[in-house]
Write a protein that holds these residues in place. Structure first.
Motif, short mmCIF file in Angstrom:
data_model
loop_
_atom_site.label_atom_id
_atom_site.label_comp_id
_atom_site.label_asym_id
_atom_site.label_seq_id
_atom_site.Cartn_x
_atom_site.Cartn_y
_atom_site.Cartn_z
N PHE A 45 -2.24 -0.53 -0.07
CA PHE A 45 -1.29 -1.30 0.81
C PHE A 45 -1.69 -2.61 0.80
CE2 PHE A 45 0.93 -2.13 5.03
CZ PHE A 45 2.02 -2.19 4.50
N GLN A 46 -2.98 -2.63 1.12
CA GLN A 46 -3.31 -4.11 1.17
C GLN A 46 -3.30 -5.05 -0.10
OE1 GLN A 46 -7.78 -6.38 2.04
NE2 GLN A 46 -7.43 -4.33 2.42
N ALA A 47 -3.52 -4.34 -1.11
CA ALA A 47 -3.36 -4.93 -2.63
C ALA A 47 -2.10 -5.36 -2.65
CB ALA A 47 -4.10 -3.96 -3.58
N GLY A 48 -1.12 -4.19 -2.32
CA GLY A 48 0.29 -4.82 -2.63
C GLY A 48 0.88 -5.73 -1.66
N LEU A 49 0.26 -6.01 -0.37
CA LEU A 49 1.00 -6.90 0.52
C LEU A 49 0.39 -8.16 -0.10
CD1 LEU A 49 0.20 -5.65 3.91
CD2 LEU A 49 2.52 -6.11 2.87
N ARG A 50 -0.99 -8.20 -0.70
CA ARG A 50 -1.56 -9.47 -1.22
C ARG A 50 -0.60 -10.11 -2.44
NH1 ARG A 50 -4.29 -10.02 -5.79
NH2 ARG A 50 -6.05 -11.70 -5.80
N SER A 51 -0.29 -9.17 -3.16
CA SER A 51 0.48 -9.58 -4.42
C SER A 51 2.02 -9.95 -4.01
CB SER A 51 0.60 -8.44 -5.30
OG SER A 51 -0.70 -8.11 -6.18
N ALA A 52 2.45 -9.23 -3.25
CA ALA A 52 3.79 -9.59 -2.63
C ALA A 52 3.78 -11.00 -2.22
CB ALA A 52 4.36 -8.59 -1.82
N ILE A 53 3.00 -11.37 -0.99
CA ILE A 53 2.86 -12.66 -0.64
C ILE A 53 2.73 -13.68 -1.84
CG2 ILE A 53 1.69 -14.10 1.13
CD1 ILE A 53 1.17 -11.31 2.60
N GLN A 204 2.56 -10.99 -13.10
CA GLN A 204 1.32 -10.17 -12.85
C GLN A 204 1.34 -9.95 -11.50
OE1 GLN A 204 -2.45 -11.46 -14.57
NE2 GLN A 204 -1.40 -13.15 -15.43
N LEU A 205 1.89 -10.78 -10.57
CA LEU A 205 1.91 -10.88 -9.08
C LEU A 205 3.19 -10.04 -8.59
CD1 LEU A 205 0.83 -14.33 -7.83
CD2 LEU A 205 -0.63 -12.20 -7.75
N ALA A 206 4.42 -10.14 -9.16
CA ALA A 206 5.51 -9.51 -8.93
C ALA A 206 5.58 -8.02 -9.38
CB ALA A 206 6.63 -10.20 -9.53
N VAL A 207 4.95 -7.86 -10.39
CA VAL A 207 5.08 -6.34 -10.98
C VAL A 207 4.15 -5.46 -10.34
CG1 VAL A 207 4.80 -5.11 -13.16
CG2 VAL A 207 5.82 -7.09 -13.30
N SER A 208 2.65 -6.03 -10.14
CA SER A 208 1.72 -5.53 -9.46
C SER A 208 2.13 -5.13 -7.84
CB SER A 208 0.38 -6.25 -9.53
OG SER A 208 0.50 -7.36 -8.72
N ALA A 209 3.10 -6.12 -7.42
CA ALA A 209 3.63 -5.88 -5.94
C ALA A 209 4.40 -4.66 -5.83
CB ALA A 209 4.47 -7.25 -5.34
N VAL A 210 5.19 -4.48 -7.04
CA VAL A 210 6.09 -3.39 -7.04
C VAL A 210 5.09 -2.09 -7.08
CG1 VAL A 210 8.02 -2.14 -8.13
CG2 VAL A 210 8.06 -4.77 -7.45
N LEU A 215 3.08 2.89 -5.08
CA LEU A 215 1.90 3.79 -5.00
C LEU A 215 1.22 4.10 -3.79
CD1 LEU A 215 -0.15 5.42 -6.72
CD2 LEU A 215 -1.60 3.11 -6.94
N ALA A 216 1.19 3.17 -2.80
CA ALA A 216 1.00 3.11 -1.58
C ALA A 216 1.74 4.10 -0.81
CB ALA A 216 0.83 1.91 -0.95
N ALA A 217 2.92 3.99 -0.90
CA ALA A 217 3.90 4.75 -0.40
C ALA A 217 3.72 6.51 -0.99
CB ALA A 217 5.44 4.37 -0.70
N LEU A 218 3.41 6.49 -2.13
CA LEU A 218 3.26 7.81 -2.74
C LEU A 218 1.82 8.41 -2.04
CD1 LEU A 218 4.27 7.51 -6.54
CD2 LEU A 218 5.33 8.74 -4.61
#
Length: 314
Positions: A45-53, A204-210, A215-218
């Protein structure tokens, strides 16, 4: 890119050298920032937030500069693949740091330049490994093997479960380095090589955020354990300073200075990573691990060393 543009690139001057040292320190601190926040934010989840921001920041930056991000230029497939590989890299890093130390992660992750050299040799025409680079790859991999041996030795007095946990964390570091190298090969060997730096980074950032947030949700990791000032500062550091500012500065340097000369400084990043792990997290390491780190650093330096005249092929 035109020949004139390539020829205009020059060897790093004092400004570029100082900037590269600062960038390496920023990247070396990243493992410490991630590990210190894993208790507050679930890793994926932390990794996803990082990429999304960071993706939102790159989107805004591209808009200010008038750089098109959604033009149909034939890069979609490669961009999606690069984004998935980028996500895989950070899954390995963030999960790995729950199992091993930041110092060890820095060494195993930054074997990436060696895997990159091998990937370019196999998949990109004209990117053959020189003799010095082959020596560097062998030296770095010898250091990696010694570091793994050190992990087994240090865990010998611990439980079987603890030993497996530590080795799994180290292995994730290596897998992260492989994913990083694969991302670089995709960028270099596809139409992304002619794309703007902002668009390549945004993919890289947008796709990895999704991918990471899904994955964090799963995995049931979409949760915040506790909000602390350290967690907020760490996440901001990862997203704003590392994933946005430092990457854009790196791409800017690549447009003005010779990439081969800039890449030589990459061996400083794991050195900073080990140093910050010891100073800020109180991590310790054995003499064997210190020797292993020295071999990896020497191998990285050899892989990125500029070609000598005798090694340049006609």
């Amino acid at each position: 890119m035109s020949t004139a543009t390539l020829s205009a690139r020059r060897a790093p001057d004092t400004f570029a050298i100082v900037l590269m040292i600062v960038l390496c320190a920023i990247w070396g601190l990243q493992q410490v920032a991630i590990k210190s926040t894993n208790a507050a934010l679930a890793p994926v989840f932390q990794a996803g937030l990082r990429s999304a921001i960071a993706a939102l920041l790159v989107y805004g930056w591209a808009g200010l500069r008038g750089t098109p991000l959604f033009r149909n230029d034939g890069t979609l497939g490669a961009g999606l693949l690069a984004g998935v590989l980028f996500a895989g890299e950070f899954v390995c890093i963030f999960l790995g740091l729950t199992l091993t130390s930041a110092s060890r992660m820095a060494i195993f992750l930054y074997t990436a330049p060696c895997f990159t050299a091998l990937g370019l040799h196999w998949f990109v025409e004209g990117e053959h490994i020189r003799r010095t680079q082959w020596i560097g790859v062998l030296v770095a991999f010898s250091g990696m093997a010694l570091a793994f041996a050190d992990g087994f030795t240090r865990a010998s007095g611990a439980s079987h479960q603890s030993m497996l946990t530590g080795i799994a964390g180290d292995a994730l570091g290596v897998l992260g380095g492989i994913a990083w190298a694969a991302t670089t090969v995709v960028v270099r060997s596809t139409r992304l090589a002619q794309s703007s730096a902002s668009k390549t980074l945004f993919y890289q950032l947008a796709v990895s955020a999704v991918v990471l947030l899904a994955l964090a949700a799963l995995l049931g990791q979409v949760r915040v354990e506790v909000v602390t000032p350290l967690a907020v500062v760490s996440l901001a550091y990862q997203a704003v300073v590392v994933a946005f500012v430092s990457y854009l500065i790196w791409f800017w340097l690549l447009t003005r200075y010779m990439a081969s000369r800039l890449s030589v400084f990459s061996f400083l990043t794991p050195l900073f990573g080990v140093t910050f792990g010891v100073l800020l997290l109180g991590e310790s390491f054995s003499l064997r691990f210190l020797m292993a780190a020295g071999l990896v650093l020497a191998g990285i330096a050899l892989v990125n060393a500029p070609a000598r005249r005798s090694e340049v092929r006609a």
